[in-house]
Design a protein around this motif. Structure first.
Motif, PDB file in Angstrom:
ATOM      1  N   LEU A  18       2.799 -17.295  -8.155  1.00  0.00           N
ATOM      2  CA  LEU A  18       2.572 -16.203  -7.210  1.00  0.00           C
ATOM      3  C   LEU A  18       3.780 -16.004  -6.300  1.00  0.00           C
ATOM      4  O   LEU A  18       4.123 -14.862  -5.939  1.00  0.00           O
ATOM      5  N   LEU A  21       6.282 -13.959  -8.138  1.00  0.00           N
ATOM      6  CA  LEU A  21       5.890 -12.552  -8.143  1.00  0.00           C
ATOM      7  C   LEU A  21       6.225 -11.883  -6.813  1.00  0.00           C
ATOM      8  O   LEU A  21       6.671 -10.736  -6.772  1.00  0.00           O
ATOM      9  N   ALA A  22       6.005 -12.613  -5.726  1.00  0.00           N
ATOM     10  CA  ALA A  22       6.272 -12.052  -4.401  1.00  0.00           C
ATOM     11  C   ALA A  22       7.761 -11.769  -4.195  1.00  0.00           C
ATOM     12  O   ALA A  22       8.119 -10.941  -3.353  1.00  0.00           O
ATOM     13  N   SER A  25       7.971  -8.100  -5.805  1.00  0.00           N
ATOM     14  CA  SER A  25       7.233  -7.016  -5.155  1.00  0.00           C
ATOM     15  C   SER A  25       6.385  -7.582  -4.023  1.00  0.00           C
ATOM     16  O   SER A  25       5.820  -8.671  -4.167  1.00  0.00           O
ATOM     17  N   VAL A  28       1.131  -8.018  -4.324  1.00  0.00           N
ATOM     18  CA  VAL A  28       0.682  -8.943  -5.362  1.00  0.00           C
ATOM     19  C   VAL A  28      -0.778  -9.287  -5.112  1.00  0.00           C
ATOM     20  O   VAL A  28      -1.163  -9.602  -3.984  1.00  0.00           O
ATOM     21  N   ALA A  36      -2.564 -12.510 -12.377  1.00  0.00           N
ATOM     22  CA  ALA A  36      -2.187 -11.796 -11.157  1.00  0.00           C
ATOM     23  C   ALA A  36      -1.802 -10.373 -11.509  1.00  0.00           C
ATOM     24  O   ALA A  36      -1.403 -10.073 -12.642  1.00  0.00           O
ATOM     25  N   VAL A  38       0.583  -6.991 -10.094  1.00  0.00           N
ATOM     26  CA  VAL A  38       1.729  -6.651  -9.258  1.00  0.00           C
ATOM     27  C   VAL A  38       1.926  -5.145  -9.290  1.00  0.00           C
ATOM     28  O   VAL A  38       1.957  -4.538 -10.368  1.00  0.00           O
ATOM     29  N   PRO A 170      -3.342  -5.863  -2.424  1.00  0.00           N
ATOM     30  CA  PRO A 170      -2.797  -7.216  -2.258  1.00  0.00           C
ATOM     31  C   PRO A 170      -3.830  -8.177  -1.710  1.00  0.00           C
ATOM     32  O   PRO A 170      -4.644  -7.822  -0.856  1.00  0.00           O
TER      33      PRO A 170
END
Length: 322
Positions: A18, A21-22, A25, A28, A36, A38, A170
């Motif tokens: 995670l 991913l953050a 973007s 998330v 997850a 996105v 999110p």
């Protein structure tokens, strides 16, 4: 973008995914235990690359940094992206479906491959002769509603046609953060164990600062040979994400364990009861040494952000050279 991690992924590794991913973007949504979502609209403008390229970058980072090979599906809606991630196979690991390709890509898929169609719904559709997503998309909505029920039937037809107006909402970052160090062989409390604990402290502090969070408490878990464990939690005097504060409490927890001849196999350090760093009151300090350490901490974070997390680390031991 819909991301699928391997099944049975440890929770702490999932949280690290995670975090990756953050970095791509700010929008998330975690889908525990191993997926997850996105939102890529803003990320595409910011990074100036294609959606497929972002998916490839993500896979490279998770493989090289975490040893986790993810499957990535990209599309114009949640349903399309999630269905695409379920169809990804080797090689590549990334399937990007453009809006104009949805009907052609979806038509030959079995109905159970469509995201949102469960086994019982698929069985009912099979009994009626609807075996593929293309047949489901072509079926009259009223017919599918009679088979699956009003709302479920409407959703099934819409999703078969690639229609899914749901936004990616999110989900807040987890309320805790955990890092683990496994010893290659059984270890007794000593320099190597304390060095490993210090490394966990530095990594945890950097993780919290990148998230913009602070911990109210720390938990230390000791894993022993023979599957035994010891766990203790203590609260910090005030919420913090600074290495110095975390290190002091982590060493107190280790001392509280009272280890003598216990053979350790792993350490787990958790930041508990996390809050946004903006909510932490920064007390004015006249301690110039502490202020200098905080400035150095910021500088080291910049070095790690630019050259990688292993570019600079704590000096836990010193050895005579020559």
């Amino acid at each position: 973008m819909h991301v699928r991690c391997p099944e049975q992924l440890p929770e702490e590794t999932y949280r690290q995914v995670l975090e990756q991913l953050a970095e791509l973007s700010p929008v998330v949504r975690a889908l525990p235990p191993s997926a997850a979502l996105v939102e890529l609209k803003g990320a595409l403008r910011y990074h100036g690359v294609s959606a497929r390229r972002l998916g490839e970058v993500l896979r490279i980072r998770t493989i090289s940094r975490l040893g986790v090979d993810v499957r990535v599906g990209i599309g114009p809606s949640i349903t399309v992206a999630a269905t695409a991630s379920g169809q990804v196979g080797a090689p590549g690991g990334v399937l990007c479906i453009e809006p104009a390709e949805v009907a052609r890509r979806f038509a030959p898929l079995p109905v159970e491959a469509l995201h949102g169609i469960g086994p019982r719904q698929a069985e009912v559709l099979h009994d009626y002769g609807i075996h593929s997503v293309g047949l489901l998309a072509a079926a009259p909505p009223t017919t599918v509603q009679r088979l699956l029920g009003g709302r479920a039937g409407r959703l099934a037809v819409d999703r078969a046609r690639g229609v899914d107006p749901r936004p990616v909402v999110p989900r807040d970052l987890p309320a805790s953060a955990a890092l683990r160090h496994a010893f290659p062989q059984h270890a007794l409390d000593g320099a190597d164990v304390r060095a490993a604990l210090l490394d966990l402290v530095v990594r945890l502090g950097r993780l919290l600062r990148r998230r913009g969070q602070a911990a109210r408490a720390l938990t230390l878990v000791l894993r022993f040979a023979g599957d035994g464990s010891w766990e203790k939690t203590r609260r910090l005097p005030q919420p913090s994400a600074h290495d110095e504060d975390l290190r002091t409490l982590a060493y107190q927890l280790m001392d509280a364990a009272g280890l003598q001849r216990g053979r350790l196999t792993a350490l787990v350090l958790k930041g508990e009861d996390l809050i946004d760093a903006d909510r932490v009151a920064e007390q004015i300090s006249l301690d110039q040494a502490r202020e200098a350490r905080l400035v150095a901490e910021e500088a080291m974070d910049r070095v790690r952000d630019r050259f990688g997390p292993g570019a600079i680390g704590p000096a836990a031991t010193f050895r005579r050279v020559g």
